[in-house]
Design a protein around this motif. Structure first.
Motif, PDB file in Angstrom:
ATOM      1  N   VAL A 106      21.531  43.014  36.551  1.00  0.00           N
ATOM      2  CA  VAL A 106      21.116  44.184  37.583  1.00  0.00           C
ATOM      3  C   VAL A 106      21.565  43.797  39.075  1.00  0.00           C
ATOM      4  O   VAL A 106      21.493  44.805  39.791  1.00  0.00           O
ATOM      5  CB  VAL A 106      19.675  44.266  37.489  1.00  0.00           C
ATOM      6  CG1 VAL A 106      19.166  44.878  36.061  1.00  0.00           C
ATOM      7  CG2 VAL A 106      18.898  42.949  37.982  1.00  0.00           C
ATOM      8  N   GLN A 107      22.205  42.819  39.175  1.00  0.00           N
ATOM      9  CA  GLN A 107      22.505  42.351  40.631  1.00  0.00           C
ATOM     10  C   GLN A 107      23.959  42.947  40.734  1.00  0.00           C
ATOM     11  O   GLN A 107      24.811  43.082  39.933  1.00  0.00           O
ATOM     12  CB  GLN A 107      22.614  40.994  40.574  1.00  0.00           C
ATOM     13  CG  GLN A 107      22.957  40.330  42.114  1.00  0.00           C
ATOM     14  CD  GLN A 107      22.551  38.865  42.285  1.00  0.00           C
ATOM     15  OE1 GLN A 107      21.693  38.394  41.600  1.00  0.00           O
ATOM     16  NE2 GLN A 107      23.480  38.344  43.091  1.00  0.00           N
ATOM     17  N   THR A 108      23.894  43.521  41.950  1.00  0.00           N
ATOM     18  CA  THR A 108      25.454  43.702  42.475  1.00  0.00           C
ATOM     19  C   THR A 108      26.173  42.739  43.262  1.00  0.00           C
ATOM     20  O   THR A 108      25.386  42.047  44.118  1.00  0.00           O
ATOM     21  CB  THR A 108      25.461  45.105  43.563  1.00  0.00           C
ATOM     22  OG1 THR A 108      24.756  46.209  42.822  1.00  0.00           O
ATOM     23  CG2 THR A 108      26.734  45.474  43.946  1.00  0.00           C
ATOM     24  N   PHE A 109      27.055  42.274  42.558  1.00  0.00           N
ATOM     25  CA  PHE A 109      27.826  40.879  43.142  1.00  0.00           C
ATOM     26  C   PHE A 109      28.681  41.392  44.244  1.00  0.00           C
ATOM     27  O   PHE A 109      29.106  42.476  44.408  1.00  0.00           O
ATOM     28  CB  PHE A 109      28.618  40.392  42.327  1.00  0.00           C
ATOM     29  CG  PHE A 109      27.807  39.863  41.086  1.00  0.00           C
ATOM     30  CD1 PHE A 109      27.114  38.828  41.254  1.00  0.00           C
ATOM     31  CD2 PHE A 109      28.071  40.493  39.872  1.00  0.00           C
ATOM     32  CE1 PHE A 109      26.347  38.324  40.068  1.00  0.00           C
ATOM     33  CE2 PHE A 109      27.289  40.126  38.783  1.00  0.00           C
ATOM     34  CZ  PHE A 109      26.406  39.133  38.975  1.00  0.00           C
ATOM     35  N   PRO A 110      28.707  40.466  45.367  1.00  0.00           N
ATOM     36  CA  PRO A 110      29.678  40.899  46.730  1.00  0.00           C
ATOM     37  C   PRO A 110      31.307  40.586  46.352  1.00  0.00           C
ATOM     38  O   PRO A 110      31.386  40.500  45.310  1.00  0.00           O
ATOM     39  CB  PRO A 110      29.221  39.731  47.875  1.00  0.00           C
ATOM     40  CG  PRO A 110      28.982  38.712  46.655  1.00  0.00           C
ATOM     41  CD  PRO A 110      28.125  39.133  45.343  1.00  0.00           C
ATOM     42  N   ASN A 111      31.994  40.949  47.269  1.00  0.00           N
ATOM     43  CA  ASN A 111      33.304  40.970  47.273  1.00  0.00           C
ATOM     44  C   ASN A 111      34.222  41.640  46.161  1.00  0.00           C
ATOM     45  O   ASN A 111      34.837  41.342  45.361  1.00  0.00           O
ATOM     46  CB  ASN A 111      33.657  39.131  46.815  1.00  0.00           C
ATOM     47  CG  ASN A 111      33.323  38.349  47.978  1.00  0.00           C
ATOM     48  OD1 ASN A 111      33.326  38.680  49.181  1.00  0.00           O
ATOM     49  ND2 ASN A 111      32.755  37.135  47.509  1.00  0.00           N
ATOM     50  N   GLY A 112      33.696  43.022  46.169  1.00  0.00           N
ATOM     51  CA  GLY A 112      34.515  43.996  45.479  1.00  0.00           C
ATOM     52  C   GLY A 112      34.009  43.818  43.937  1.00  0.00           C
ATOM     53  O   GLY A 112      34.780  44.172  43.089  1.00  0.00           O
ATOM     54  N   ASP A 113      32.674  43.401  43.814  1.00  0.00           N
ATOM     55  CA  ASP A 113      32.118  43.177  42.407  1.00  0.00           C
ATOM     56  C   ASP A 113      32.988  42.451  41.538  1.00  0.00           C
ATOM     57  O   ASP A 113      33.356  42.936  40.162  1.00  0.00           O
ATOM     58  CB  ASP A 113      31.791  44.678  41.909  1.00  0.00           C
ATOM     59  CG  ASP A 113      30.756  44.780  40.884  1.00  0.00           C
ATOM     60  OD1 ASP A 113      30.305  45.695  40.385  1.00  0.00           O
ATOM     61  OD2 ASP A 113      29.883  43.824  40.848  1.00  0.00           O
TER      62      ASP A 113
END
Length: 236
Positions: A106-113
């Motif tokens: 459920v987490q949105t990751f940084p750096n363009g996913d």
């Protein structure tokens, strides 16, 4: 539908969350691992005050049962048991690694996913949460995207050949503080890494399902899941 207090003191960051119908209403976090025991009770009182709820409204207490920090697990379990005994409500336990795996979904990751682009969170992707257990040892398990167990939780010592068989047929997302020491060793193209920060907020939806299924822990006999014996550097 339930009003639950969720407790996670298994890792370096302790957290509590009040959830209603599986969704966190408010989450509080303590980043000082040595202060978990002194922080948690005042934090619970503060949490209830800020949300305008009372202890008597709680329908159950959920807690991460381990693996994780020996002391942290005992703090969380003792707190949950004490509240449940006093209030006459059930206790729910969930494996720390499964909560971590859920957080990754459920987490949105940084750096363009980056991870979702490379591995796609598609069929064949596995989730491998890792908790540092000293030196090259970690507490870990493998889950599919439905959080079903592929490889049971265990304490393992990492080496260059770890997970080779699983990586041949699957993309695997490694996460958790234990994955930091695995990343320099693992060079497989199907291995991906991401910083995933789980809190008691991620315990909430899993606990809600267990509450509705009436899968409650035995207050008298439930113990933390340590996976290995505790040892101390203190000389006797």
């Amino acid at each position: 539908m339930a009003l639950l207090l969720n407790i996670d003191t298994a890792t370096e960051n302790a957290s509590i969350a009040l959830s209603e119908n599986g969704k966190a209403v408010l989450t509080m976090v303590n980043n000082q691992q040595r202060d978990h025991a002194s922080w948690i009770q005042p934090a619970i009182q503060d949490l209830l005050k800020k949300t305008g709820r009372t202890m008597q409204e709680l329908q159950a207490v959920a807690v991460t049962a381990g693996p994780g920090s020996y002391t942290g697990l005992r703090v969380g379990m003792a707190t949950a048991k004490g509240l449940c005994f006093a209030l006459g409500i059930p206790m729910i336990t969930e494996n720390t690694l499964r909560v971590m795996a859920y957080a990754a979904t459920v987490q949105t990751f940084p750096n363009g996913d980056e991870y979702r682009i490379k591995a796609g969170l598609k069929n064949g992707t596995l989730l491998c949460p890792m908790i540092d257990a000293r030196r090259m040892e970690v507490f870990t398990a493998l889950y599919d995207l439905g959080l079903n167990i592929v490889q049971n939780p265990a304490a393992i010592i990492l080496d260059a050949d770890s997970f080779n068989k699983e990586l041949e047929n699957n993309s695997i997302l490694f996460l958790g503080n234990g994955s930091a020491k695995w990343k320099p060793v693992c060079n497989h193209p199907n291995a991906f890494f991401a910083d995933v920060n789980q809190t008691a907020e991620h315990l909430a939806p899993l606990a809600e399902v267990l509450f509705l299924q009436e899968k409650f822990a035995d207050l008298a006999y439930e113990e933390p899941v340590y996976l290995k014996e505790f040892y101390s550097h203190i000389k006797k």
